[in-house]
Design an enzyme around this catalytic site. Structure first.
Site, PDB file in Angstrom:
ATOM      1  N   GLY A 114      33.260  33.777  38.783  1.00 45.40           N
ATOM      2  CA  GLY A 114      33.477  34.653  39.937  1.00 45.40           C
ATOM      3  C   GLY A 114      32.408  35.731  40.013  1.00 45.40           C
ATOM      4  O   GLY A 114      31.360  35.628  39.351  1.00 45.40           O
ATOM      5  N   ASP A 140      41.049  33.823  44.068  1.00 43.98           N
ATOM      6  CA  ASP A 140      41.213  34.944  45.012  1.00 43.98           C
ATOM      7  C   ASP A 140      40.490  34.714  46.342  1.00 43.98           C
ATOM      8  O   ASP A 140      40.783  35.398  47.324  1.00 43.98           O
ATOM      9  CB  ASP A 140      40.694  36.247  44.389  1.00 43.98           C
ATOM     10  CG  ASP A 140      41.364  36.574  43.067  1.00 43.98           C
ATOM     11  OD1 ASP A 140      42.503  36.125  42.870  1.00 43.98           O
ATOM     12  OD2 ASP A 140      40.739  37.263  42.242  1.00 43.98           O
ATOM     13  N   ARG A 184      43.881  40.075  43.254  1.00 45.00           N
ATOM     14  CA  ARG A 184      43.143  41.311  42.938  1.00 45.00           C
ATOM     15  C   ARG A 184      43.161  42.272  44.123  1.00 45.00           C
ATOM     16  O   ARG A 184      44.227  42.601  44.612  1.00 45.00           O
ATOM     17  CB  ARG A 184      41.715  40.945  42.526  1.00 45.00           C
ATOM     18  CG  ARG A 184      41.350  41.538  41.206  1.00 45.00           C
ATOM     19  CD  ARG A 184      40.039  41.114  40.658  1.00 45.00           C
ATOM     20  NE  ARG A 184      39.112  40.461  41.537  1.00 45.00           N
ATOM     21  CZ  ARG A 184      37.805  40.415  41.325  1.00 45.00           C
ATOM     22  NH1 ARG A 184      37.301  41.018  40.279  1.00 45.00           N
ATOM     23  NH2 ARG A 184      37.000  39.770  42.132  1.00 45.00           N
TER      24      ARG A 184
HETATM   25  O1  F6P Z   1      40.574  36.885  39.616  1.00 48.70           O
HETATM   26  C1  F6P Z   1      41.581  35.954  39.339  1.00 48.70           C
HETATM   27  C2  F6P Z   1      42.834  36.635  38.894  1.00 48.70           C
HETATM   28  O2  F6P Z   1      43.837  35.657  38.688  1.00 48.70           O
HETATM   29  C3  F6P Z   1      43.353  37.734  39.832  1.00 48.70           C
HETATM   30  O3  F6P Z   1      44.008  37.218  40.949  1.00 48.70           O
HETATM   31  C4  F6P Z   1      44.216  38.528  38.889  1.00 48.70           C
HETATM   32  O4  F6P Z   1      44.312  39.865  39.311  1.00 48.70           O
HETATM   33  C5  F6P Z   1      43.483  38.442  37.584  1.00 48.70           C
HETATM   34  O5  F6P Z   1      42.634  37.310  37.667  1.00 48.70           O
HETATM   35  C6  F6P Z   1      44.367  38.322  36.379  1.00 48.70           C
HETATM   36  O6  F6P Z   1      43.584  38.324  35.240  1.00 48.70           O
HETATM   37  P1  F6P Z   1      44.121  38.024  33.774  1.00 48.70           P
HETATM   38  O7  F6P Z   1      44.109  36.534  33.592  1.00 48.70           O
HETATM   39  O8  F6P Z   1      43.151  38.707  32.893  1.00 48.70           O
HETATM   40  O9  F6P Z   1      45.524  38.553  33.683  1.00 48.70           O
END
Ligand code: F6P
Length: 363
Positions: A114, A140, A184
């Site tokens: 990303g 996202d 996000r």
């Molecule tokens: O960017 C992808 C995502 O799934 C977001 O939608 C979310 O806020 C974040 O990553 C969650 O991250 P982690 O896996 O670190 O909890």
């Protein structure tokens, strides 16, 4: 005869379709063009660690990958080589990375990730001389350089299925049911799943909501005998401040954490304003797990092949993307500089309003 030696890695949070990209790169690069492709484990870490964690990928080792979620190579969203956190220290581990890259006599890296991962890739090219080609990924769908990222439709699919299920239990118990989805700072998943799943209210980070409007919507439904309401809320959605303005972006994370998450905050806002039981469901990582839907498998395969094409054309420093139905390259610089939020004046939002979905604020 090996024509090229290229490394491949996946960085940041996983998304359904990562394995499909890896498979496409190997099928095209190794199977058809005679490349050697080196899989680097856990984002850039596999090149920085000693012993290095890398392995040669072949069409044979990539069999059966197309439909598998996760990533064969592993990933992390905590491994910036320029500022690598080890205990209480933050160190620059790029010297090890460059050494690993040279030891393997790699020509460049295909970096699937990303915006964060692509920004690191761009810095590696500019400041450490490592040629990179980017492949965008995120559930996202918030990268403006590409019309769509793979993983997004799969996440929408899971969220829509969750909404279908929540509908029946909400109706049975005459409850207001909140579904909190990821995204996000962007509300693409919430908006698409909300429309597909027939939500009554959709709350997005792009629109600071007024709880009175949500309460009024619930009451209007109750008056016509619809005693339940389904609300989709994006994880970044917050109520408007007293003067009607939105919480500044830099303060949102702290506020969401303090309030226990977007759905919890919204339910607290509605307390005392409605007469109905409320429940919430945080969908979380279910949205990122499991098999990619067919359209994500197709897009991931297109982007994998497109990434190989960019390398073949010597277009290092570009990211492959989908634009107006075409797979093409865009400068990484541009790709990481623009973040795509939901267009609050866009067609999809107008459609939502047109079918009576409450968005928490007037047009
Ligand atoms: O960017 C992808 C995502 O799934 C977001 O939608 C979310 O806020 C974040 O990553 C969650 O991250 P982690 O896996 O670190 O909890």
């Amino acid at each position: 005869m090996v024509t090229r030696r290229v490394g491949i890695l996946t960085g940041g949070g996983d998304a359904p379709g990562l394995n499909a990209v890896i498979r496409a790169v190997v099928k095209r690069g190794v199977g058809q063009l005679g490349w050697e492709v080196l899989g680097i484990e856990d984002s850039f870490n596999g090149l920085m660690d000693r012993p290095m964690r890398t392995h040669v990928l072949t069409p044979r080792s990539c069999r059966g990958l197309l439909h598998r979620g996760g990533t064969l190579l592993g990933t992390t969203n905590r491994g910036d080589p320029f500022a690598f956190a080890t205990g209480t220290d933050v160190v620059d581990r790029t010297p090890q990375l460059v050494e690993g890259f040279q030891d393997h006599r790699l020509e460049g890296l295909i970096v699937i990730g990303g915006d964060g991962t692509q920004a690191i890739a761009l810095r590696l090219m500019r400041e450490r001389g490592i040629p990179v080609v980017g492949v965008p990924k995120t559930i996202d769908n918030d990268l403006s350089a590409t019309d769509r990222t793979f993983g997004f439709q799969s996440a929408v699919d899971v969220a829509t299925d969750a909404l279908d299920r929540l509908h029946t239990t909400a109706e049975a118990h005459e409850r207001v049911m909140f579904l909190e989805v990821m995204g996000r700072d962007a509300g693409h998943i919430a908006l698409s799943a909300g429309i597909a799943g027939g939500a009554d209210v959709i709350l997005l980070p792009e629109i600071a909501y007024d709880p009175n409007r949500i309460a009024a919507k619930i009451r209007r439904r109750q008056e016509i005998g619809r005693l339940f309401t389904v609300v989709v809320i994006a994880e970044g959605a917050l109520p408007a401040l007293h003067d009607g303005s939105a919480v500044p972006l830099e303060e949102r994370k702290a506020r969401l954490r303090k309030g226990g998450g977007a759905a919890t905050i919204a339910m607290a806002q509605l307390e005392g304003r409605i007469e109905a039981e409320m429940r919430s469901c945080v969908l979380g990582h279910l949205q990122r797990g499991g098999s990619p839907v067919p359209s994500d498998r197709i897009l991931a395969t297109q982007l994998g092949v497109g990434g190989v094409d960019l390398v073949e054309a010597g277009c290092w420093g570009q990211m492959v993307c989908l634009r107006n139905g075409h797979i093409e390259g865009v400068d990484l610089e541009r790709a990481v500089s623009e973040y795509r939020l939901v267009d609050v004046k866009g067609q999809l939002l107008r459609t939502a309003r047109a079918v009576g979905i409450e968005l928490g604020a007037p047009e």
